[in-house]
Design a protein around this motif. Structure first.
Motif, PDB file in Angstrom:
ATOM      1  N   LYS A 145      -0.588  14.189   4.696  1.00  0.00           N
ATOM      2  CA  LYS A 145      -1.259  15.362   4.125  1.00  0.00           C
ATOM      3  C   LYS A 145      -2.654  15.543   4.716  1.00  0.00           C
ATOM      4  CE  LYS A 145       1.289  15.148  -0.259  1.00  0.00           C
ATOM      5  NZ  LYS A 145       1.196  14.957  -1.725  1.00  0.00           N
ATOM      6  N   ILE A 146      -3.347  14.426   4.945  1.00  0.00           N
ATOM      7  CA  ILE A 146      -4.689  14.514   5.540  1.00  0.00           C
ATOM      8  C   ILE A 146      -4.604  15.018   6.970  1.00  0.00           C
ATOM      9  CG2 ILE A 146      -6.709  13.172   6.233  1.00  0.00           C
ATOM     10  CD1 ILE A 146      -6.128  11.304   3.872  1.00  0.00           C
ATOM     11  N   VAL A 147      -3.620  14.518   7.726  1.00  0.00           N
ATOM     12  CA  VAL A 147      -3.459  14.946   9.115  1.00  0.00           C
ATOM     13  C   VAL A 147      -3.180  16.448   9.181  1.00  0.00           C
ATOM     14  CG1 VAL A 147      -1.963  14.780  11.143  1.00  0.00           C
ATOM     15  CG2 VAL A 147      -2.735  12.693   9.997  1.00  0.00           C
ATOM     16  N   LYS A 148      -2.288  16.950   8.326  1.00  0.00           N
ATOM     17  CA  LYS A 148      -1.971  18.380   8.311  1.00  0.00           C
ATOM     18  C   LYS A 148      -3.195  19.213   7.924  1.00  0.00           C
ATOM     19  CE  LYS A 148       2.901  17.609   7.194  1.00  0.00           C
ATOM     20  NZ  LYS A 148       3.963  17.739   6.168  1.00  0.00           N
ATOM     21  N   TYR A 149      -3.971  18.707   6.973  1.00  0.00           N
ATOM     22  CA  TYR A 149      -5.175  19.422   6.554  1.00  0.00           C
ATOM     23  C   TYR A 149      -6.173  19.503   7.713  1.00  0.00           C
ATOM     24  CZ  TYR A 149      -9.554  20.440   4.143  1.00  0.00           C
ATOM     25  OH  TYR A 149     -10.754  20.995   3.786  1.00  0.00           O
ATOM     26  N   CYS A 150      -6.364  18.386   8.394  1.00  0.00           N
ATOM     27  CA  CYS A 150      -7.313  18.357   9.509  1.00  0.00           C
ATOM     28  C   CYS A 150      -6.830  19.238  10.664  1.00  0.00           C
ATOM     29  CB  CYS A 150      -7.524  16.922   9.982  1.00  0.00           C
ATOM     30  SG  CYS A 150      -8.405  15.876   8.795  1.00  0.00           S
ATOM     31  N   PHE A 151      -5.531  19.241  10.893  1.00  0.00           N
ATOM     32  CA  PHE A 151      -4.982  20.092  11.951  1.00  0.00           C
ATOM     33  C   PHE A 151      -5.222  21.556  11.618  1.00  0.00           C
ATOM     34  CE2 PHE A 151      -1.658  22.458  14.123  1.00  0.00           C
ATOM     35  CZ  PHE A 151      -1.698  21.907  15.399  1.00  0.00           C
ATOM     36  N   ASP A 152      -5.022  21.906  10.377  1.00  0.00           N
ATOM     37  CA  ASP A 152      -5.193  23.300   9.944  1.00  0.00           C
ATOM     38  C   ASP A 152      -6.646  23.735  10.033  1.00  0.00           C
ATOM     39  OD1 ASP A 152      -4.187  25.778   8.777  1.00  0.00           O
ATOM     40  OD2 ASP A 152      -5.226  25.163   6.949  1.00  0.00           O
ATOM     41  N   ASN A 153      -7.576  22.765   9.852  1.00  0.00           N
ATOM     42  CA  ASN A 153      -9.006  23.093   9.853  1.00  0.00           C
ATOM     43  C   ASN A 153      -9.722  22.661  11.133  1.00  0.00           C
ATOM     44  OD1 ASN A 153      -9.841  24.088   6.906  1.00  0.00           O
ATOM     45  ND2 ASN A 153      -8.250  22.528   6.689  1.00  0.00           N
ATOM     46  N   SER A 154      -8.957  22.317  12.164  1.00  0.00           N
ATOM     47  CA  SER A 154      -9.513  21.949  13.478  1.00  0.00           C
ATOM     48  C   SER A 154     -10.501  20.800  13.381  1.00  0.00           C
ATOM     49  CB  SER A 154     -10.162  23.168  14.139  1.00  0.00           C
ATOM     50  OG  SER A 154      -9.227  24.215  14.304  1.00  0.00           O
ATOM     51  N   ILE A 155     -10.169  19.805  12.588  1.00  0.00           N
ATOM     52  CA  ILE A 155     -11.002  18.603  12.441  1.00  0.00           C
ATOM     53  C   ILE A 155     -10.401  17.486  13.289  1.00  0.00           C
ATOM     54  CG2 ILE A 155     -11.871  16.863  10.830  1.00  0.00           C
ATOM     55  CD1 ILE A 155     -11.681  18.953   8.616  1.00  0.00           C
ATOM     56  N   ARG A 156     -11.223  16.881  14.123  1.00  0.00           N
ATOM     57  CA  ARG A 156     -10.749  15.761  14.952  1.00  0.00           C
ATOM     58  C   ARG A 156     -10.380  14.571  14.074  1.00  0.00           C
ATOM     59  NH1 ARG A 156     -12.615  15.307  20.400  1.00  0.00           N
ATOM     60  NH2 ARG A 156     -12.968  13.105  20.013  1.00  0.00           N
ATOM     61  N   ILE A 157      -9.385  13.796  14.523  1.00  0.00           N
ATOM     62  CA  ILE A 157      -8.944  12.633  13.750  1.00  0.00           C
ATOM     63  C   ILE A 157      -8.793  11.425  14.658  1.00  0.00           C
ATOM     64  CG2 ILE A 157      -7.287  11.751  12.069  1.00  0.00           C
ATOM     65  CD1 ILE A 157      -6.183  14.526  11.765  1.00  0.00           C
ATOM     66  N   TYR A 158      -9.406  10.323  14.268  1.00  0.00           N
ATOM     67  CA  TYR A 158      -9.104   9.016  14.849  1.00  0.00           C
ATOM     68  C   TYR A 158      -8.182   8.298  13.866  1.00  0.00           C
ATOM     69  CZ  TYR A 158     -13.034   9.656  18.064  1.00  0.00           C
ATOM     70  OH  TYR A 158     -13.885  10.131  19.031  1.00  0.00           O
ATOM     71  N   ILE A 159      -7.047   7.782  14.359  1.00  0.00           N
ATOM     72  CA  ILE A 159      -6.083   7.118  13.492  1.00  0.00           C
ATOM     73  C   ILE A 159      -5.826   5.713  14.002  1.00  0.00           C
ATOM     74  CG2 ILE A 159      -3.730   7.163  12.559  1.00  0.00           C
ATOM     75  CD1 ILE A 159      -3.710  10.165  12.888  1.00  0.00           C
ATOM     76  N   VAL A 160      -5.974   4.729  13.125  1.00  0.00           N
ATOM     77  CA  VAL A 160      -5.565   3.368  13.451  1.00  0.00           C
ATOM     78  C   VAL A 160      -4.053   3.314  13.241  1.00  0.00           C
ATOM     79  CG1 VAL A 160      -5.803   0.926  12.895  1.00  0.00           C
ATOM     80  CG2 VAL A 160      -7.787   2.449  12.697  1.00  0.00           C
ATOM     81  N   PRO A 161      -3.256   3.166  14.324  1.00  0.00           N
ATOM     82  CA  PRO A 161      -1.803   3.307  14.184  1.00  0.00           C
ATOM     83  C   PRO A 161      -1.157   2.148  13.445  1.00  0.00           C
ATOM     84  CG  PRO A 161      -2.340   2.575  16.388  1.00  0.00           C
ATOM     85  CD  PRO A 161      -3.653   2.858  15.709  1.00  0.00           C
ATOM     86  N   LYS A 162      -0.059   2.468  12.771  1.00  0.00           N
ATOM     87  CA  LYS A 162       0.787   1.449  12.165  1.00  0.00           C
ATOM     88  C   LYS A 162       1.860   1.056  13.167  1.00  0.00           C
ATOM     89  CE  LYS A 162       0.168   3.543   7.561  1.00  0.00           C
ATOM     90  NZ  LYS A 162      -0.550   2.434   6.932  1.00  0.00           N
ATOM     91  N   ILE A 163       2.572  -0.033  12.881  1.00  0.00           N
ATOM     92  CA  ILE A 163       3.630  -0.484  13.775  1.00  0.00           C
ATOM     93  C   ILE A 163       4.669   0.615  13.979  1.00  0.00           C
ATOM     94  CG2 ILE A 163       5.501  -2.147  14.073  1.00  0.00           C
ATOM     95  CD1 ILE A 163       2.786  -3.367  14.473  1.00  0.00           C
ATOM     96  N   SER A 164       5.038   1.306  12.897  1.00  0.00           N
ATOM     97  CA  SER A 164       6.047   2.367  13.001  1.00  0.00           C
ATOM     98  C   SER A 164       5.578   3.496  13.917  1.00  0.00           C
ATOM     99  CB  SER A 164       6.382   2.919  11.613  1.00  0.00           C
ATOM    100  OG  SER A 164       5.209   3.392  10.963  1.00  0.00           O
ATOM    101  N   ASP A 165       4.268   3.789  13.928  1.00  0.00           N
ATOM    102  CA  ASP A 165       3.738   4.823  14.824  1.00  0.00           C
ATOM    103  C   ASP A 165       3.971   4.449  16.281  1.00  0.00           C
ATOM    104  OD1 ASP A 165       2.753   6.259  12.637  1.00  0.00           O
ATOM    105  OD2 ASP A 165       0.876   5.135  12.641  1.00  0.00           O
ATOM    106  N   ILE A 166       3.733   3.176  16.601  1.00  0.00           N
ATOM    107  CA  ILE A 166       3.888   2.705  17.981  1.00  0.00           C
ATOM    108  C   ILE A 166       5.358   2.725  18.391  1.00  0.00           C
ATOM    109  CG2 ILE A 166       3.583   0.716  19.501  1.00  0.00           C
ATOM    110  CD1 ILE A 166       1.082   0.042  17.866  1.00  0.00           C
ATOM    111  N   LEU A 167       6.254   2.346  17.474  1.00  0.00           N
ATOM    112  CA  LEU A 167       7.682   2.379  17.786  1.00  0.00           C
ATOM    113  C   LEU A 167       8.148   3.806  18.063  1.00  0.00           C
ATOM    114  CD1 LEU A 167       9.068  -0.184  15.170  1.00  0.00           C
ATOM    115  CD2 LEU A 167       8.492  -0.558  17.575  1.00  0.00           C
ATOM    116  N   LEU A 168       7.594   4.774  17.311  1.00  0.00           N
ATOM    117  CA  LEU A 168       7.982   6.173  17.523  1.00  0.00           C
ATOM    118  C   LEU A 168       7.449   6.730  18.834  1.00  0.00           C
ATOM    119  CD1 LEU A 168       7.569   7.695  13.939  1.00  0.00           C
ATOM    120  CD2 LEU A 168       9.693   7.433  15.220  1.00  0.00           C
TER     121      LEU A 168
END
Length: 477
Positions: free
Chosen positions: A202-225
């Protein structure tokens, strides 16, 4: 809200082209004055242009590989080091090329002068480009959104780069999504650290909608994807994760590269191995080689060989532990061979026998791997490829990088595997050979590099806010 300038890439590209053009011009002068007429069959005009163009291409590729153009992302000292290493490598390779074309060993002094001039120019360029970058692109004003104590590690690392990151405020996801999104409105950049998937989406979608940059510390599942294949089921997009490690044809190619590089390296390193073995034996008359059980592909155990850098019976108490900072078990000879990585040379025999590869996750001890799996059940996922002499976790991390971060780097390697990636890591390994902090031991209170105990949420919040206060300008503290 201040937005990041739109022409950042164009500005950086122009800066890079200035450096590349200057270095290429220096080489063109040296080639025209000292070498173009010294070869047996001089080139015509187009031939000379081709020689200069090849030099420019080699320099650009090598410098990009070593990160010499990452202005803003790297410190000035790192830029200078990367540029210097690239210039040394390319100029050495170019001199061999010129001598081959000339059919004799030509005078190397002009190349030495060229190298010195380019290194001096690299110092000026790195300092100037960094000043320009910082004047145009100030550090990001960041809202840190966290869900666990891992925020402490991330915050500490960001604090070490105040010219790029400035954590102005931190907020726990436990304060509620509405409160978090309300605070995000006032920032141009947010960072997400260990936030639960539902909240994070939900935070990622909100930031995308409002053009806010995001730094994300990835989870293991993110790396597998990240290593998934994009396919379509009629008009429905799908992501396919094979989860099989690397394919058979890639294994065959990888083995061929291992032998192609390992055999010449083994022959060339024999004199150094002999000198190292003699130094170890003369110091305490103990065994020269250190043998230990390690894990490789599919959890298979094998015996790894290293030159002994510690006292005999360093683990006589039976406790498996990594080397610590200032470890008294390391001998004077061991300190030297560990610093220059000579203790790893016998592993070339492990590569030759097929138990290891040149590139892959570092082989772990079975007993330490079991400790890690208690906290990280995903730790065995790194066994989908052979253990390696070097790898992503070695060129991007340090000896004391936490196992959780090393696991992420190893999985990034597996999920994005290619022959070109192997070659890239092999070249990047040369860069870290001369970086002393890449061999730092783990902290004195740890027997492994495992994650530290989790502090309370209140303590994590307090630490993050202290970091924000320390990073903020004087008027905002």
């Amino acid at each position: 809200m201040n937005r990041i300038p739109r022409y950042k890439r164009t500005t950086m590209f122009c800066t890079i082209m200035i450096a590349l053009a200057a270095f290429t011009y220096f080489y063109a002068l040296v080639w025209d004055r000292f070498y173009s007429e010294a070869i047996v069959f001089p080139f015509y005009r187009r031939g000379n242009w081709l020689v200069v163009a090849i030099y420019a291409l080699l320099l650009y590729v090598c410098t990009s590989l070593y990160g010499g153009y990452k202005v803003g992302a790297s410190r000035v000292s790192e830029l200078i080091y990367s540029q210097t290493l690239s210039v040394l490598f390319v100029n050495f390779l170019t001199f061999l090329q010129i001598s081959l074309v000339g059919r004799k060993w030509l005078d190397f002094r002009p190349m030495l002068v060229l190298t010195a001039a380019e290194v001096a120019a690299a110092v000026v360029w790195a300092w100037g480009a960094n000043r320009i970058y910082l004047s145009i692109y100030p550090p990001h004003q960041i809202l840190m959104i966290y869900g666990s104590d891992l925020v402490d590690l991330v915050t500490q690392k960001m604090r070490r780069r105040p010219e790029r990151y400035r954590i102005m405020e931190s907020i726990s996801i436990d304060e509620g999504l509405d409160r978090v999104l309300e605070r995000a409105k006032g920032f141009e950049t947010v960072a997400l650290c260990d936030v639960r998937s539902e909240m994070r989406n939900k935070i990622v979608k909100y930031c995308f909608d409002n053009s806010i940059r995001i730094y994300i510390v990835p989870k293991i599942s993110d790396i597998l994807l990240r290593g998934s294949q994009e396919i379509q089921l009629f008009d429905t997009p799908l992501l396919l994760c094979n989860n099989e490690g690397i394919g058979m044809e890639q294994r065959i190619a990888k083995r061929a590269i291992d032998l192609l590089f390992c055999i010449p390296a083994l022959v060339a390193s024999l004199p150094f191995m002999a000198a190292t073995a003699a130094a170890i034996w003369l110091y305490d008359r103990g065994p020269v080689l250190f043998r230990q059980k390690r894990l490789t592909l599919d959890g298979k155990e094998f015996t790894v060989y290293k030159f002994r850098s510690m006292v005999v019976d360093a683990e006589r108490d039976g406790v498996a532990r990594l080397a610590r900072e200032g470890d008294s078990r390391i001998t004077p000879v061991g300190k030297i061979i560990r610093k220059i990585r000579f203790d790893e040379l016998p592993q070339l025999f492990n590569i030759l026998s097929g138990d290891m590869s040149i590139v892959g996750p570092r082989p772990e001890r079975p007993e330490i791997a079991r400790q890690y799996q208690e906290d990280m059940p995903e730790f065995n996922l790194r066994l989908k490829v052979k253990a390696g002499l070097t790898g992503y976790a070695q060129v991007l991390g340090k000896y004391n990088t936490t196992p959780y971060d090393k696991l992420k780097l190893d999985l990034m390697y597996i999920q994005n595997y290619s022959i070109l990636l192997d070659l890239k890591i092999m070249m990047m390994t040369v860069k870290i050979l001369f970086l002393p902090d890449s061999t730092e031991g783990v902290g004195g209170e740890m027997t492994t590099a495992a994650r530290t105990a989790r502090p309370s949420a209140a303590k994590a919040d307090e630490g993050a806010r202290d970091s924000a206060k320390a990073a903020a300008p004087a008027g905002q503290k």
